[in-house]
Enzyme design. Sequence first.
Site, PDB file in Angstrom:
ATOM      1  N   HIS A 308       0.848  -1.195   0.000  1.00 36.82           N
ATOM      2  CA  HIS A 308       0.000   0.000   0.000  1.00 36.82           C
ATOM      3  C   HIS A 308       0.879   1.238   0.000  1.00 36.82           C
ATOM      4  O   HIS A 308       1.930   1.265   0.639  1.00 36.82           O
ATOM      5  CB  HIS A 308      -0.908   0.024   1.239  1.00 36.82           C
ATOM      6  N   ASP A 365      -7.956  -5.170  -0.349  1.00 36.59           N
ATOM      7  CA  ASP A 365      -8.422  -6.076  -1.417  1.00 36.59           C
ATOM      8  C   ASP A 365      -8.083  -7.533  -1.174  1.00 36.59           C
ATOM      9  O   ASP A 365      -8.559  -8.411  -1.898  1.00 36.59           O
ATOM     10  CB  ASP A 365      -7.798  -5.636  -2.751  1.00 36.59           C
TER      11      ASP A 365
HETATM   12  C1  SDX Z   1      -6.051   0.084  -3.182  1.00 36.11           C
HETATM   13  O1  SDX Z   1      -4.269   4.604  -2.187  1.00 36.11           O
HETATM   14  C2  SDX Z   1      -5.214   3.983  -1.610  1.00 36.11           C
HETATM   15  O2  SDX Z   1      -5.677   4.369  -0.541  1.00 36.11           O
HETATM   16  C3  SDX Z   1      -5.763   2.770  -2.366  1.00 36.11           C
HETATM   17  C4  SDX Z   1      -6.829   1.941  -1.650  1.00 36.11           C
HETATM   18  C5  SDX Z   1      -8.103   2.721  -1.435  1.00 36.11           C
HETATM   19  O3  SDX Z   1      -8.849   2.384  -0.486  1.00 36.11           O
HETATM   20  O4  SDX Z   1      -8.416   3.599  -2.265  1.00 36.11           O
HETATM   21  O5  SDX Z   1      -6.336   1.499  -0.400  1.00 36.11           O
HETATM   22  C6  SDX Z   1      -7.221   0.717  -2.481  1.00 36.11           C
HETATM   23  O6  SDX Z   1      -5.768   0.438  -4.299  1.00 36.11           O
HETATM   24  C7  SDX Z   1      -5.217  -0.918  -2.438  1.00 36.11           C
HETATM   25  C8  SDX Z   1      -4.012  -1.422  -3.278  1.00 36.11           C
HETATM   26  C9  SDX Z   1      -4.514  -2.517  -4.237  1.00 36.11           C
HETATM   27  N1  SDX Z   1      -3.418  -2.912  -5.167  1.00 36.11           N
HETATM   28  C10 SDX Z   1      -2.806  -4.097  -5.053  1.00 36.11           C
HETATM   29  O7  SDX Z   1      -3.005  -4.901  -4.142  1.00 36.11           O
HETATM   30  C11 SDX Z   1      -1.820  -4.374  -6.201  1.00 36.11           C
HETATM   31  C12 SDX Z   1      -0.519  -4.929  -5.606  1.00 36.11           C
HETATM   32  N2  SDX Z   1       0.159  -3.853  -4.864  1.00 36.11           N
HETATM   33  C13 SDX Z   1       1.159  -3.059  -5.566  1.00 36.11           C
HETATM   34  O8  SDX Z   1       0.950  -2.883  -6.926  1.00 36.11           O
HETATM   35  C14 SDX Z   1       1.642  -1.853  -4.760  1.00 36.11           C
HETATM   36  O9  SDX Z   1       1.880  -2.293  -3.483  1.00 36.11           O
HETATM   37  C15 SDX Z   1       0.785  -0.611  -4.709  1.00 36.11           C
HETATM   38  C16 SDX Z   1       0.404  -0.136  -6.050  1.00 36.11           C
HETATM   39  C17 SDX Z   1      -0.429  -0.847  -3.892  1.00 36.11           C
HETATM   40  C18 SDX Z   1       1.606   0.495  -4.009  1.00 36.11           C
HETATM   41  O10 SDX Z   1       2.679   0.763  -4.834  1.00 36.11           O
HETATM   42  P1  SDX Z   1       3.744   1.931  -4.480  1.00 36.11           P
HETATM   43  O11 SDX Z   1       3.360   2.646  -3.256  1.00 36.11           O
HETATM   44  O12 SDX Z   1       3.964   2.734  -5.732  1.00 36.11           O
HETATM   45  O13 SDX Z   1       5.000   1.111  -4.092  1.00 36.11           O
HETATM   46  P2  SDX Z   1       6.032   0.501  -5.129  1.00 36.11           P
HETATM   47  O14 SDX Z   1       5.289  -0.088  -6.298  1.00 36.11           O
HETATM   48  O15 SDX Z   1       7.074   1.513  -5.401  1.00 36.11           O
HETATM   49  O16 SDX Z   1       6.607  -0.723  -4.282  1.00 36.11           O
HETATM   50  C19 SDX Z   1       7.698  -0.524  -3.364  1.00 36.11           C
HETATM   51  C20 SDX Z   1       8.489  -1.837  -3.418  1.00 36.11           C
HETATM   52  C21 SDX Z   1       8.940  -2.196  -4.835  1.00 36.11           C
HETATM   53  O17 SDX Z   1      10.075  -3.019  -4.701  1.00 36.11           O
HETATM   54  P3  SDX Z   1      11.577  -2.309  -4.833  1.00 36.11           P
HETATM   55  O18 SDX Z   1      11.548  -1.491  -6.125  1.00 36.11           O
HETATM   56  O19 SDX Z   1      11.715  -1.465  -3.602  1.00 36.11           O
HETATM   57  O20 SDX Z   1      12.531  -3.486  -4.898  1.00 36.11           O
HETATM   58  O21 SDX Z   1       7.644  -2.922  -2.986  1.00 36.11           O
HETATM   59  C22 SDX Z   1       7.479  -3.852  -4.071  1.00 36.11           C
HETATM   60  C23 SDX Z   1       7.831  -3.096  -5.336  1.00 36.11           C
HETATM   61  O22 SDX Z   1       8.305  -4.000  -6.336  1.00 36.11           O
HETATM   62  N3  SDX Z   1       6.083  -4.256  -4.060  1.00 36.11           N
HETATM   63  C24 SDX Z   1       5.646  -5.502  -4.254  1.00 36.11           C
HETATM   64  C25 SDX Z   1       4.249  -5.439  -4.104  1.00 36.11           C
HETATM   65  N4  SDX Z   1       3.885  -4.167  -3.848  1.00 36.11           N
HETATM   66  C26 SDX Z   1       5.023  -3.444  -3.820  1.00 36.11           C
HETATM   67  N5  SDX Z   1       6.301  -6.650  -4.515  1.00 36.11           N
HETATM   68  C27 SDX Z   1       5.529  -7.772  -4.661  1.00 36.11           C
HETATM   69  N6  SDX Z   1       4.162  -7.774  -4.527  1.00 36.11           N
HETATM   70  C28 SDX Z   1       3.492  -6.639  -4.264  1.00 36.11           C
HETATM   71  N7  SDX Z   1       2.178  -6.637  -4.126  1.00 36.11           N
END
Ligand code: SDX
Length: 429
Positions: A308, A365
């Site tokens: 998140h 989710d």
């Molecule tokens: C919602 O914003 C809100 O409030 C949203 C929400 C709402 O109520 O409106 O809460 C609803 O959208 C919840 C999120 C649902 N999405 C998912 O579950 C999809 C999977 N999650 C990711 O795509 C990600 O965690 C996000 C999009 C939710 C957040 O992404 P960020 O904040 O841009 O973080 P990032 O992508 O830069 O990740 C940081 C690190 C990265 O690794 P490094 O580059 O540091 O090596 O964490 C890793 C990412 O690769 N990472 C994951 C991961 N999520 C982040 N690695 C594996 N699996 C994951 N799910």
Amino acid sequence: MNKKNAELKIGDKVYEFPIIGGTESEYAIDISSLRSKTGFVTIDKGFKNTGSTESGITFIDGEKGILRYRGYDIDELAQKSNFLEVAYLLIYGELPKTEDYNVWKDNIVKHTLVHEDVKSILDGFPSNSHPMGVLSSLVSSLTAFYPKSLDPNRSSDEINGTIKRILAKLPTIAAWSYRKRLRLPVVYPKNELDYCSNFLNMMFSMPSEDYEINPIHAEALDKLLILHADHEQNCSTATVRVVGSSHASIYASVSAGINALWGPKHGGANQGVIEMLEMIKEDNCDYKKYIAKSKDKNDDFRLMGFGHRVYKNFDPRAKIIKNIASDVLNSLGVNDPVLDIAQELEAIALKDDYFVSRKLYPNVDFYSGIIYKALNIPVQMFTVMFALGRLPGWLAQWKEMRENNEPIGRPRQIYTGATKREFVSLRNR
Ligand code: SDX
């Protein structure tokens, strides 16, 4: 915070910018005068460190896992309130008194019907259309049936009328889009039913048999809608505010919010979680393989429902939904292996340094789809359910933005393309 200003040193010049604080000890540097003073703009891709507004609607503390709507903790609202009451709280700022609540509820019940021509628009969609695309199109089409909503100078009474209208009609539109996909006749709203029972009836009742609404289903759905109702400046809400800042109508702004929510990184994740869990189930429940894939930078696979932007601790909603999922499945006597897979994945991930070091926890989710499945809601409708829940939050935020007369949202950029060059005619290229 004892300082009034932040200092920015560029070269040998020092510039001062005001520090503003909120009611929960959050602080921001107001850079409204940055470009005029320094000629610089800021860059913050994904707005990870950039506030777009000051809002009194929802407070999140990502480090402590706190979520409050208008000061009320989410777990207290989920236990003691109901979705329509929470919608009123988010939009008008206070819990309604009995009289106001009854008027609110009656007004919404009165607007559940949609224009018959909506059915002809629905008929134009191929049966395999994704319901989120149908939903955003039909919400946008409401401007055709309520053209006064296009007036940017509408009175607050007229805006409140539109707010009640769309809160009332979105469940009908959502249920009808589901029925049309199955080529089933639409079911009209029954005003004697409560908000969630009415939706379930429009989704599942059949002409040939009496559909009995299961109170466990209706109660679980009401709690899920509360838990999804608002979440400060998330992607879809920020979209609603930006679109609304151009003085576009509520319908146009909500339609844009639905499209932003659709993405798998945002609201589309609840569909992605169940598809992921089913895939793992089909792959001999080989959790370790999928945990490894999600950590592999060369693999696009992500652990859906994990991580998140704001919560660097447990998403408080995920904890509540996990308990609701167990309760609902137990009460219904449903033994869904994907719940076990989800719990196994969570247990493994929470011990794995990759997730722990990046503070990746289950989000809203991760478990919600397991409940929707138990309520017989099809996977492609999961994000539509998220939109039904998020609607009052979008409306509250749109209303706050317009009442605060906020300027049109128009970010700056740093240009990195070709510098000036002369045009060369085709024959000379
Ligand atoms: C919602 O914003 C809100 O409030 C949203 C929400 C709402 O109520 O409106 O809460 C609803 O959208 C919840 C999120 C649902 N999405 C998912 O579950 C999809 C999977 N999650 C990711 O795509 C990600 O965690 C996000 C999009 C939710 C957040 O992404 P960020 O904040 O841009 O973080 P990032 O992508 O830069 O990740 C940081 C690190 C990265 O690794 P490094 O580059 O540091 O090596 O964490 C890793 C990412 O690769 N990472 C994951 C991961 N999520 C982040 N690695 C594996 N699996 C994951 N799910």
